[in-house]
Design an enzyme around this catalytic site. Structure first.
Site, mmCIF file in Angstrom:
data_model
loop_
_atom_site.group_PDB
_atom_site.id
_atom_site.type_symbol
_atom_site.label_atom_id
_atom_site.label_comp_id
_atom_site.label_asym_id
_atom_site.label_seq_id
_atom_site.Cartn_x
_atom_site.Cartn_y
_atom_site.Cartn_z
ATOM 1 N N SER A 211 -1.954 9.885 1.677
ATOM 2 C CA SER A 211 -1.685 8.936 0.598
ATOM 3 C C SER A 211 -2.467 7.651 0.832
ATOM 4 O O SER A 211 -3.450 7.649 1.584
ATOM 5 C CB SER A 211 -0.181 8.672 0.494
ATOM 6 O OG SER A 211 0.105 7.963 -0.689
ATOM 7 N N ASN A 212 -2.066 6.579 0.205
ATOM 8 C CA ASN A 212 -2.755 5.291 0.376
ATOM 9 C C ASN A 212 -1.719 4.174 0.376
ATOM 10 O O ASN A 212 -0.524 4.426 0.248
ATOM 11 C CB ASN A 212 -3.800 5.109 -0.720
ATOM 12 C CG ASN A 212 -3.176 5.194 -2.094
ATOM 13 O OD1 ASN A 212 -2.392 4.344 -2.483
ATOM 14 N ND2 ASN A 212 -3.488 6.265 -2.833
ATOM 15 N N ARG A 213 -2.174 2.941 0.480
ATOM 16 C CA ARG A 213 -1.253 1.821 0.685
ATOM 17 C C ARG A 213 -0.698 1.204 -0.596
ATOM 18 O O ARG A 213 -0.041 0.171 -0.546
ATOM 19 C CB ARG A 213 -1.959 0.717 1.475
ATOM 20 C CG ARG A 213 -2.315 1.105 2.882
ATOM 21 C CD ARG A 213 -2.877 -0.099 3.612
ATOM 22 N NE ARG A 213 -3.547 0.284 4.823
ATOM 23 C CZ ARG A 213 -2.932 0.536 5.968
ATOM 24 N NH1 ARG A 213 -1.621 0.444 6.038
ATOM 25 N NH2 ARG A 213 -3.623 0.893 7.029
#
Ligand code: CTP
Length: 401
Positions: A211-213
């Site tokens: 995923s990402n932030r």
């Protein structure tokens, strides 16, 4: 852009229920948000909470009687009713709801409600059986048919000792509905706006994902700002930990693929797509149906990734306004410009995610807006809600025929 409650005139009607004490907190919240709050209490409400409690918070005299020549407002409840931007009855007992349904005006509150042309909201609070009673149900229906907004009640513990539906809706819910009510004739009235938010998750196995932030805060703030200007808003949301905004429909999705198909369905009859989500560019080539065991592998593990499809570039509907985001770490403006053409956007909102005040998860953001004519506008550091309004100012111009 301050809170939509700033400088509004709100009449808070308080009726006699054990939930009356919660209205003190509501009065405080609305006052803190900049509203001028005039409290009108029924004689039963005065048995639960004193007018002084409200007066201390709102710094305004509280109306308790229909005719009181000594009060600042005197007998002129009509003046109060005229001045109001909205009337909120919280808590609203079965008795007051019934009186409203019949158009009675035998106390200061019901007389004010009858005299106002402002939108009215009621927040019922009562015993579960009283709420379920056919008489109450049909009175509530009468109010809804007359365009009164009914918020709650919600399930939970009731003063009777029973649990059931009868508790007054919570403050945030009431405040959210009030903002929506105040903005319903705003410049984006009835416009259908789809906003994406959050960071997609691409599964490797049943327990792991890439995923990402992204926190989702930007997309959610835009959605609230659009709601507060009268738009009909849908959030197509990747996983996040935010509370669903009141009055906004949230469609949950997980992966880039799911988000792409959900948003394609949602934009069918939308006017605007605002693509604030951080959509994964890559996903694992294969999904392992069983958990990949540590013991089964060597000391290194290469997960093979394949490109996902670009969701916003894939949406090609005539007349749909498309706004994209560009989260960059270098060459912010140059990179953003190239995305306008590549994704056929009307506007792109670029930000430097290395900026500690405006990066992922922060409540503020410093962005540059670039349009397809090459014009760029640098905004100062603003709250994400304010950034949302600035983007929507541009949307309002783009929507003009
Ligand atoms: N976007 C999308 N579908 C993807 C990837 C991105 O719709 N698969 C959208 C984002 O929601 C955003 C815009 O495209 O509105 C730009 O996203 P960004 O991640 O900044 O750019 P990318 O196209 O992914 O390019 P790069 O990663 O090279 O910066």
């Amino acid at each position: 852009m301050p809170s939509p409650l700033e400088k509004t005139s709100i009449i808070l009607g308080v009726t006699g229920s054990i939930a009356s004490y919660k209205a003190v907190d509501l009065a405080s919240k609305l006052t803190q948000a900049g509203a001028v709050v005039d409290v009108v209490m029924t004689s039963e409400a005065v048995n639960f909470v004193t007018p002084l409690a409200f007066q201390s918070i709102t710094h305004r005299s509280v109306v308790t009687e229909l005719f009181n020549p000594t009060s600042e407002i005197g007998i002129d409840h009509v003046a109060l009713a005229k001045r109001a931007d909205a009337v909120v009855v919280a808590p609203a007992t079965a008795n007051t709801i019934a009186k409203m349904a019949f158009g009675m005006a035998d106390d200061a509150l019901t007389a004010t409600i009858l005299a106002t042309q402002a939108p009215v909201m009621v927040c019922p609070a009562m015993d579960g059986h009283m709420y379920e009673n056919a008489a109450t149900q049909s009175n509530i229906k009468v109010l809804k048919d007359r365009d009164v907004t009914v918020v709650g009640p919600v399930d939970g513990y009731l003063a009777s000792g029973l649990t059931g539906k009868g508790r007054m809706a919570d403050q945030d819910e009431i405040e959210g509905h009030l903002k929506q009510l105040l903005g319903r004739n705003g410049d984006l009235r009835a416009r259908r706006i789809v906003v994406t938010a959050g960071g997609t998750q691409e599964a490797i196995d049943p327990v792991r994902f890439i995923s990402n932030r992204s926190s989702g805060k930007m997309g959610y703030a835009i959605a609230e700002a659009a709601r507060d200007r009268g738009a009909v808003v849908v959030i197509v949301a990747a996983p996040n930990s935010l509370q669903d905004p009141v009055g906004v429909n949230v469609v949950p999705t997980v992966s880039a693929k799911e988000m792409k198909s959900a948003l394609e369905a949602e934009v069918e009859n939308a006017d605007v797509l605002i693509m604030a989500a951080a959509v994964a560019d890559w996903r694992p080539k294969t999904f392992a149906h069983q958990k990949i065991k540590k013991a089964s592998g060597s000391d290194t593990w290469a997960v093979q990734l394949v490109k996902t499809q670009d969701a916003v570039a894939g949406v090609k509907r005539n007349g749909l306004i498309k706004i994209g985001f560009a989260a960059e770490t270098e060459d912010v403006v140059r990179n953003a410009k190239s995305k306008i053409t590549a994704k056929n956007l009307d506007l792109i909102v670029a930000n430097d995610i290395t900026d500690p005040d405006g990066g992922f998860g922060s409540a503020t953001s410093q962005v540059t807006m670039l349009d397809r004519n090459g014009h760029s506008e640098d905004l100062p550091l603003l709250s994400k809600y304010e950034v949302g309004h600035r983007i929507l100012d541009r949307v309002a111009i783009l929507l003009k025929p």
